[in-house]
Design an enzyme around this catalytic site. Structure first.
Site, short mmCIF file in Angstrom:
data_model
loop_
_atom_site.label_atom_id
_atom_site.label_comp_id
_atom_site.label_asym_id
_atom_site.label_seq_id
_atom_site.Cartn_x
_atom_site.Cartn_y
_atom_site.Cartn_z
N VAL A 645 7.10 6.53 -14.73
CA VAL A 645 8.02 7.02 -13.96
C VAL A 645 8.76 8.06 -14.85
CG1 VAL A 645 10.11 6.67 -12.46
CG2 VAL A 645 8.47 4.82 -12.39
N LYS A 659 7.32 8.53 -9.51
CA LYS A 659 6.82 7.28 -9.98
C LYS A 659 5.28 8.28 -9.94
CE LYS A 659 5.81 2.94 -7.65
NZ LYS A 659 6.30 1.96 -7.04
N ASP A 755 9.18 -8.79 -1.24
CA ASP A 755 9.18 -8.92 -2.66
C ASP A 755 10.69 -8.57 -3.16
OD1 ASP A 755 8.22 -9.69 -5.22
OD2 ASP A 755 7.76 -7.69 -5.83
#
Length: 953
Positions: A645, A659, A755
């Site tokens: 990144v 990214k 997540d």
């Protein structure tokens, strides 16, 4: 026949032209040298362009080859010195190719940009070249399990960036090299975390200079060598040590008295030496699980009282150590104790097994001592062995403790089928845990450190299976199931476990799949559950059932080229025609690509159809190069399994986070598609914004808003230096909850994040929370109301157990993860820390009738506990309702938002007020440090970090 030759001629020369036009000519020549040197190369090699046409195992950046990862490819041959011409090479992994033999060329020292040199389990011999000390960027050096001879090169001491050093299981000899002013040595490696030198022929004394208080060593493994002399007291200065092994040497003299300084040590192996003098007092080693001191010549002494003060002790091995006196009954009440072996000593008196004995105890072996009696407070289920003691010498002594327990020849554990009947498979296939016949990739996990001794206990193996599957699924490795079997101890006191990995979909793996699995072990990207297992090495077996098409014969290729070589004039004409056609095709592709950024989307490689976008801007590669100053190191702000990144600055002055996918990463197409589709259609102040993407020149990049204050995990751990008191934690929790409620209730279609964790909650300049990282997220279509059945993905510790058991994903799975996050907010502890699960710890400690629910020892003291933080108990109640076992008993995220707003009002806060101050007004203990959220920590599980970025323990 003539037309066939023309066609082949055209193919050969267009291929040559393409190589010249794309991959650097020197790199292409070096790869073709390896191709000529090796047998059994992947079928994709030798034709087309190495970078542009995707040779298996070759990773490129632009026109240059930057990685060669070919573990478990059955390669045969040597390592050509021509590899040194790959001047941009950063990673070389050829592990588990037993057919790779010969010596390492000294020219390997020319690979100045190499960060990972990993050759585990090959057949290399000869000395390790001294030129390896010139690879100054090297982070991982793993040459274990080969046949290297000679001395350890002192020049390794020059590798100041080295984190992982593994030279174990070779034939290395000579003394341990240390610096002397003009010559470097291992004592200079103060940033290295791992010294793995076991199973060699090293001799001589251990230099006291080898260790110092500046070192950050985690593992020091010198077992099974020929070292002599005393163990230096400087070892006690390295307080970061967790595993220490000097067993099976010829060490003598007294143990240093300062070993009790090693308060982080979990495994201490000193058995099978000739150590003398008194036993040192190890009081204070509260993390010590395993203590091996057998077969030494210590002074005769009573059973040490300090042994009963080691709260984490699971295994005590003190055979032949001249112990005498009586073993106190209180010792057996240590709550984690599993195995006690005190054979062949002079222990006497009566053995008393009182009440409160450890419920984990499996064996007490006191063979051949002087014990005259035995008392037990009741029945017991573990083995007690008193054979060879006076208590068993009486005529007719028939008690069970006077006979050796029967040996169990059956395997101690084998993964059971998952609610199915195993198949009778043919052609060498094996029935998997899901009862599918397939060709698994197999090997042996060899644990050099482990924190349990009851090999019959199923829990460590089941946890390891779960951890393996979570790793493979989250990194998109094509694995259906894993199977463990036959755990056993070998003569070196290593724990060996057989592993079989079964393919997802087809009945065998292709080369890319095998490479991904082997890479996870060779690079230590996979980390076993830390509550049970320590350092490990994997020994991969040969895999011969690749599903790829077999490579055509090199000899026939050479013959064809030779047959057409005479027609040079014709070739030249065809070449010109090919070049013209190639340029025309490229011009047409560029025109098409200008109108469609996904013109080259490969549905097979990139996980499905072209992304469906809604408002994201398409950036060109050249634009992003300009915004990042050609992706300079100065703008590198983090790394993950996806890639790197970079910070970029748009012409407007706006900062962005870019990214950039790394070629050959374990993530890629699916995460890219998921994030670009989902984030392009969601807009909320508590959800990180996607500004655009780039999909050209083989690049996959995502451009986000720049979030300057790191992750919530950074702030809770103190890494960011930003102090978060109780009111700020409430505000962060509310922001994260609002973002998640938006995804569940207002996004179209609704989105399950899958997540949620502290590393995925980012903090902007006013410490507003933003939910990030949608690589694992799942949109819920109209036909999936209620739940969607899907493979389990997420992060250990945050994962909803109901989802894990049923594979049915619902919004309540995110609610469970958010409940764990709330507990992390008030405790500043990771969900699983040293084998303790925060949900269970809070549930067991809670006493609602007491102040702060009796959680003072668990709560983060920086919240300010001198006065009860207003609303904290209600916050705990809400968190525990979120982690209810049944999803039906959990609140919705909308209800969670309302409850946190109520708690904030109780604490005298306005839940709708903007933060009045920026992070610049907060305490900052790390001025100038990189605090960006897209750093190593943010990618620690949902993406496999390159070995140079995340430090395995």
């Amino acid at each position: 026949m003539g037309s066939a030759i023309w066609f082949l001629s055209l193919h050969v020369f267009i291929q040559i032209y393409t190589i010249v036009a794309t991959t650097d000519a020197g790199d292409s020549t070096a790869l073709r040298s390896l191709w000529n040197e090796w047998k059994n190369v992947p079928p994709s090699w030798g034709s087309g362009d190495p970078c542009d046409d995707g040779w298996v195992g070759i990773g490129c950046t632009g026109l240059r080859v930057t990685s060669i990862t070919l573990p478990s490819m059955n390669l045969v041959g040597g390592l050509s010195g021509d590899i040194s011409t790959l001047s941009e090479l950063q990673q070389l992994d050829l592990s588990y190719n037993k057919g790779l033999t010969g010596s390492l060329p000294s020219s390997i020292g020319n690979l100045k940009k190499l960060t990972n040199l990993i050759l585990v389990g090959c057949g290399f011999i000869g000395p390790i070249p001294d030129t390896i000390g010139s690879l100054l960027l090297l982070r991982f050096l793993s040459l274990n399990s080969n046949g290297f001879t000679g001395h350890i090169p002192p020049s390794i001491g020059n590798l100041s960036n080295l984190y992982w050093l593994d030279l174990a299981d070779n034939q290395l000899e000579g003394p341990i090299p240390v610096s002397n002013g003009s010559t470097p040595g291992l004592d200079m490696l103060i940033n290295t975390g791992h010294f793995h030198f076991g199973k060699n022929k090293l001799y001589g004394q251990i230099p006291s200079q080898l260790f110092s208080s500046e070192m950050t060593l985690i593992h020091v493994l010198f077992e099974s060598n020929q070292l002599s002399g005393t163990l230096p007291s400087t070892l006690g200065l390295v307080k970061t040590l967790e595993v220490v092994r000097f067993d099976n040497n010829s060490l003598n003299g007294r143990l240093p008295l300062n070993l009790n300084n090693l308060t982080s040590v979990q495994d201490l192996f000193l058995s099978n030496n000739v150590l003398t003098g008194p036993l040192p007092d190890l009081t204070g080693l509260n993390s010590l699980n395993t203590l091996y001191l057998s077969n030494n010549s210590f002074d005769s002494s009573d059973f040490p009282s300090w042994l009963a003060a080691l709260p984490s002790l699971t295994t005590l091995m003190m055979e032949h150590t001249q112990l005498q006196g009586q073993v106190p009954a209180t010792f057996f009440t240590l709550s984690n104790l599993q195995t006690v072996v005190l054979k062949h000593n002079q222990l006497n008196g009566t053995l008393n097994i009182g009440p409160g004995v450890s419920n984990q105890l499996q064996m007490i072996d006191l063979q051949t001592n002087l014990i005259s009696g035995f008392n037990s407070a009741g029945t017991y289920t573990f083995d007690i062995i008193l054979v060879g003691n006076p208590v068993c010498d009486e005529t007719g002594a028939t008690n069970t403790y006077c006979t050796l327990p029967p040996s169990n020849s059956l395997p101690l554990y084998s993964t059971p089928p998952k609610n199915c009947q195993p198949n009778s498979c043919s052609s060498g296939q094996i029935s998997s845990p899901t009862c599918r016949c397939a060709y698994p990739y197999t090997g042996t996990l060899q644990f050099r450190g482990f924190f349990f001794s009851d090999l019959r206990n199923r829990t460590p193996y089941e946890t390891l299976e779960q951890s393996l599957m979570q790793f493979f699924q989250s990194h998109q490795v094509p694995v259906d199931t894993v199977s463990l079997s036959n755990p056993r101890m070998d003569s070196f006191e290593y724990l060996l476990v057989n592993l079989s990995v079964f393919p997802f979909g087809p009945n065998s793996f292709n080369r890319t799949g095998i490479s991904m699995i082997a890479f996870a072990f060779s690079n230590q990207s996979f980390k076993p559950p830390p509550e049970f297992f320590g350092p490990y090495v994997f020994h991969g077996d040969t895999y011969e059932q690749f599903s790829d098409e077999p490579a055509s014969s090199k000899k026939s290729s050479i013959a064809i080229i030779g047959a057409v070589a005479g027609a040079s004039v014709l070739f030249l004409l065809l070449l010109l025609a090919g070049i013209y056609g190639y340029r025309q095709r490229k011009r047409a592709e560029r025109a098409t690509k200008g109108n469609n950024p996904f013109a080259h989307w490969d549905s097979k490689k990139s996980s499905g159809n072209i992304p469906q976008l809604k408002g994201a801007r398409c950036f060109s590669f050249e634009e992003l190069k300009k915004y990042t100053n050609n992706f300079s190191e100065a703008n590198d702000i983090g790394s993950g399994g996806y890639g790197k990144v970079y910070r970029g600055t748009l012409p407007t002055g706006e900062l962005v986070a870019i990214k950039r996918a790394q070629q050959g990463s374990m993530q890629g197409g699916l995460e890219f598609k998921t994030e670009i589709e989902l984030l392009s259609r969601v807009h909320h102040k508590n959800v990180v914004s996607l500004l655009g993407f780039c999909f050209e020149q083989g690049e996959q990049m995502l451009i986000y808003e720049y979030v300057p204050n790191g992750s919530l995990s950074d702030s809770l751990s103190g890494k960011s230096g930003i102090r978060v008191d109780w009111t700020r934690r409430l505000k962060i929790a509310l922001g994260a909850a609002r973002g998640l409620a938006y995804l569940h209730e207002l996004a179209n279609p609704p989105i399950i994040h899958r997540d949620i964790k502290s590393t995925n909650i980012l903090l902007d300049e006013r410490l507003n929370a933003k939910v990030s990282d949608f690589g694992l997220s799942k949109p819920m279509g109209d036909s999936e109301k209620g739940h969607v059945t899907t493979q389990v993905k997420g992060t250990m510790g945050y994962l909803d157990p109901e989802y894990y058991m049923t594979q049915q994903l619902t919004e309540k799975s995110d609610v469970y993860s958010f409940g764990v996050l709330m507990l992390e907010i008030i405790t500043a502890r990771r969900p699983i820390e040293r084998g303790k699960y925060i949900v269970r710890e809070v549930r067991m400690s809670m006493v609602k009738t007491k102040s702060l629910y009796n959680l003072q020892e668990i709560l983060d003291p920086t919240i300010g506990l001198s006065t009860t933080p207003k609303g904290l108990e209600k916050f705990v109640d809400l968190a525990m309702s979120c982690v209810a076992e049944s999803g039906a008993d959990r609140p919705t995220m909308g209800e969670v938002v309302k409850e946190i707003e109520s708690i904030m009002q109780l604490a005298g806060m306005n839940p709708n007020a903007e933060s009045a101050s920026t992070s610049a007004t907060y305490e900052d203990a790390t001025k100038g440090a990189s605090l960006h959220p897209y750093s190593d920590e943010s990618f620690a599980y949902s993406g496999a970090l390159p070995a140079s970025k995340i430090e395995p323990h």
